[in-house]
Design an enzyme around this catalytic site. Structure first.
Site, PDB file in Angstrom:
ATOM      1  N   LYS B  75      11.399  -0.884   7.879  1.00 62.07           N
ATOM      2  CA  LYS B  75      10.587  -1.079   6.678  1.00 62.07           C
ATOM      3  C   LYS B  75       9.724   0.168   6.462  1.00 62.07           C
ATOM      4  CE  LYS B  75       7.423  -4.668   4.890  1.00 62.07           C
ATOM      5  NZ  LYS B  75       6.747  -5.943   5.250  1.00 62.07           N
ATOM      6  N   SER B 150       7.282  -9.427   1.769  1.00 62.52           N
ATOM      7  CA  SER B 150       7.276  -8.048   1.329  1.00 62.52           C
ATOM      8  C   SER B 150       8.389  -7.202   1.955  1.00 62.52           C
ATOM      9  CB  SER B 150       5.938  -7.401   1.643  1.00 62.52           C
ATOM     10  OG  SER B 150       5.686  -7.416   3.017  1.00 62.52           O
ATOM     11  N   SER B 174       6.093 -12.384   5.427  1.00 59.02           N
ATOM     12  CA  SER B 174       6.946 -11.313   4.903  1.00 59.02           C
ATOM     13  C   SER B 174       8.221 -10.985   5.652  1.00 59.02           C
ATOM     14  CB  SER B 174       6.112 -10.038   4.743  1.00 59.02           C
ATOM     15  OG  SER B 174       5.153 -10.248   3.729  1.00 59.02           O
TER      16      SER B 174
END
Lengths: 101, 488
Positions: B75, B150, B174
């Site tokens: 990420k 997210s 997330s």
């Protein structure tokens, strides 16, 4: 969206100043309305009975986590400075702070 | 064996070279990226160089690590030395990490090949990927829908078969929520189980590095690599890396708590049916279902947002144009530079959260909001502790709905925040949570969430693994996904 109250707009403006975030004047009313709606939705928090309850800052509640006091090299200066928007060979460069702010 | 583990075997046995696997991976990514936008940056050159080095290493007879040659995505809030960690934000566009996160170093030491950084909501503020400054990611099952967030890109990349493994972060759901919406397995470990050194911070008491894969077995392998004490993170629990529990054939002896509050009206009927069906499947495997109650479930949402935004406002104060990231001169003064830089470079949701967080910490409001929220946090944790006196794991839906449409929620922050009561309580209490596919509704994936007591990570994962031994939901792939081709 309903018209925000004067004090809500002032609150958002004051909070933005604290947070060091510049907000265009024209955006303040909409932001203030939104802010009020969010806080209104969160107001259920005020009704919870928290008498005698200690705050929980983090789940593990570890304390006094230390490591051996042995010096070791940190990140080299060049690496620390390599993402700087403005720099001298040795420092980050910023607008003057003395005699103004 | 599945995915990443099978791939490693093929590489170690000489059937495929790492270089070939990496080339195939980028071919898949190139074919699917225009439609999905899972990545913010790709590291073709670095990955290829590394692949060649790994192939040479194999030739020397050195013992290959547990993830040898396996492609992985990180990420964009993770520090991978020399690569751009922009956190989905304009304020960090171009920022290159000067060091490796501990968990990244461990992934590299295990032999994995990082292929790129994945798209995310700005600073992890969001549940859809729509708050990325670089455009949204699209759900591989339906490109008109979000993949969740997210960790939007990490989930989409694994679901579409671009990579078998990805890392994400879970502060309020997330990792679990996008895993559910994308039909893959996603695990949030207990708080402190994985070092956060090198994870760019959102909420320091909430953030957890988590793992995505198509199967729990692969998640277990990845968690074993990244978890364990790290002296560079003083909030790390002093335990060695996670050891997967031994093989098991069924769930006999397992007491599964089913909370009343997780099956309330807001639950979409298709999600309810799929999850109830999963609970029956668990019963057939020998588990005993026990009703439990978590009374502070609903109030956990505002509690989470007060604490998370407070911590975020403090952590993001560093983005001031001085040391890294964007700089906007403003009126020429230092304070003016701070305000202009932050005003111009934070997106709407980031700005909203900075303001909320600053407000709840400010004089006159601190006690009524932040301190109060910390107390309610303890009540949320107590709810779980009490429930776990009578059950071994808690089960329920990961998310009240299936994947929602792009644009549906992004303009209504209150709706976005209040729509999910199922994820944030677990972060407040620091518990391990796993989301695994358990069925479909309207042809879209539904996730089952398994929650354990603090530090019962291996138990939660074992339950998920056993469930996948007897079910096939996790084997279904989205149309157009390249799962069999690249990573059989």
């Amino acid at each position: 969206m309903s018209e925000p109250r004067r004090e809500d707009i002032e609150l958002v403006a004051a909070t933005a100043a604290l947070a060091r975030i510049e907000i265009p004047e024209a955006e303040l009313p909409a932001l203030a309305s939104e802010f009020s709606r969010i806080l209104e939705a969160f107001r259920v928090l005020q009704a919870v009975d928290v008498a005698g309850v200690e705050p929980l800052l983090h789940a593990t509640e570890l304390v006094d986590v230390l490591r051996a006091d042995q010096p070791r090299p940190g990140l080299e200066r060049e690496r620390v400075l390599e993402n700087a928007p403005d720099r001298t060979p040795e420092f980050f460069r910023v607008p003057k702070t003395v005699g103004g702010d | 064996m599945d995915g990443a583990l099978a791939l490693r075997e093929q590489i170690v046995s000489g059937e495929r070279s790492v270089e070939q696997v990496v080339a195939d991976t980028f071919a898949t990514i190139d074919a699917l990226e225009p439609r999905l936008h899972a990545f913010t940056t790709l590291d073709r050159q670095g990955a290829t160089t590394r692949a060649r080095a790994l192939d040479r290493e194999l030739g020397t007879g050195a013992t290959p690590g547990p993830l040898f040659g396996v492609p992985i995505a990180l990420k964009a809030n993770m520090c991978f030395e020399g690569r751009e960690s922009n956190c989905g934000s304009r304020i960090l566009a171009g920022y290159r990490a000067p060091y490796n996160a501990t968990f990244v170093q461990r992934v590299l030491d295990a032999g994995a090949v990082v292929v790129g950084m994945t798209n995310m909501d700005e600073f992890a503020f969001g549940s859809s990927g729509e708050n990325s400054a670089f455009g949204p990611t699209f759900n591989p099952w339906d490109a008109t829908r979000t993949p969740g967030g997210s960790s939007a890109g990490s989930a989409a990349a694994v679901a579409a078969g671009m990579v078998p493994l990805a890392l994400g972060s879970d502060t309020g759901g997330s990792v679990r929520q996008p895993a559910a919406l994308c039909g893959i397995s996603g695990f949030k470990p207990s708080y402190g189980r994985v070092s956060r050194f090198g994870l760019i911070m959102f909420g320091s008491s909430l953030d957890c590095v988590g793992a995505f894969a198509r199967s729990v077995r692969e998640v277990e392998a990845l968690m074993s690599v990244i978890s364990g004490a790290d002296e560079r993170d003083s909030t790390c629990v002093p335990l060695p890396p996670l050891d997967a529990e031994p093989e098991a054939h069924d769930l006999r002896g397992l007491r599964v708590g089913v909370p009343d509050e997780y099956f309330a009206d807001a639950l979409e009927s298709g999600v309810r049916e799929a999850v109830e069906s999963a609970l029956r499947e668990m019963q057939q495997l020998g588990a005993e279902l026990v009703r439990v109650t978590l009374p502070h479930t609903n109030v956990a949402v505002p509690t989470y947002y007060v604490i998370a935004t407070a911590e975020a406002s403090s952590n993001l104060a560093r983005y001031d144009g001085v040391r890294y990231g964007a700089r906007v001169e403003g009126d020429g003064s230092l304070q003016g530079m701070f305000a202009a830089t932050r005003g111009a470079s934070f997106g709407r949701e980031a700005r909203r959260r900075m303001l909320l967080g600053t407000f709840v910490l400010s004089s006159g409001y601190y006690d009524a909001w932040y301190q109060r929220a910390l107390k309610v946090r303890r009540l949320v944790a107590r709810d779980f502790a009490r429930a776990f006196e009578s059950v071994d794991v808690i089960a329920g839906p990961t998310n009240p709905t299936v994947a929602f449409s792009l644009g549906e929620r992004v303009d209504d922050p209150v709706a976005m925040y209040m729509s999910d009561v199922l994820s944030p309580p677990i972060n407040l209490a620091g518990l391990p949570g796993l989301s695994i596919p358990c069925g479909f509704a309207e042809e879209l994936p539904v996730g089952l969430q398994l929650i354990g007591p603090a530090l019962a990570d291996a138990r939660v994962l074992r339950v998920g693994r056993v469930y996948q031994q007897h079910t096939a939901h996790h084997l279904r792939v989205p149309p157009g996904a390249r799962v069999a081709e690249a990573h059989a």
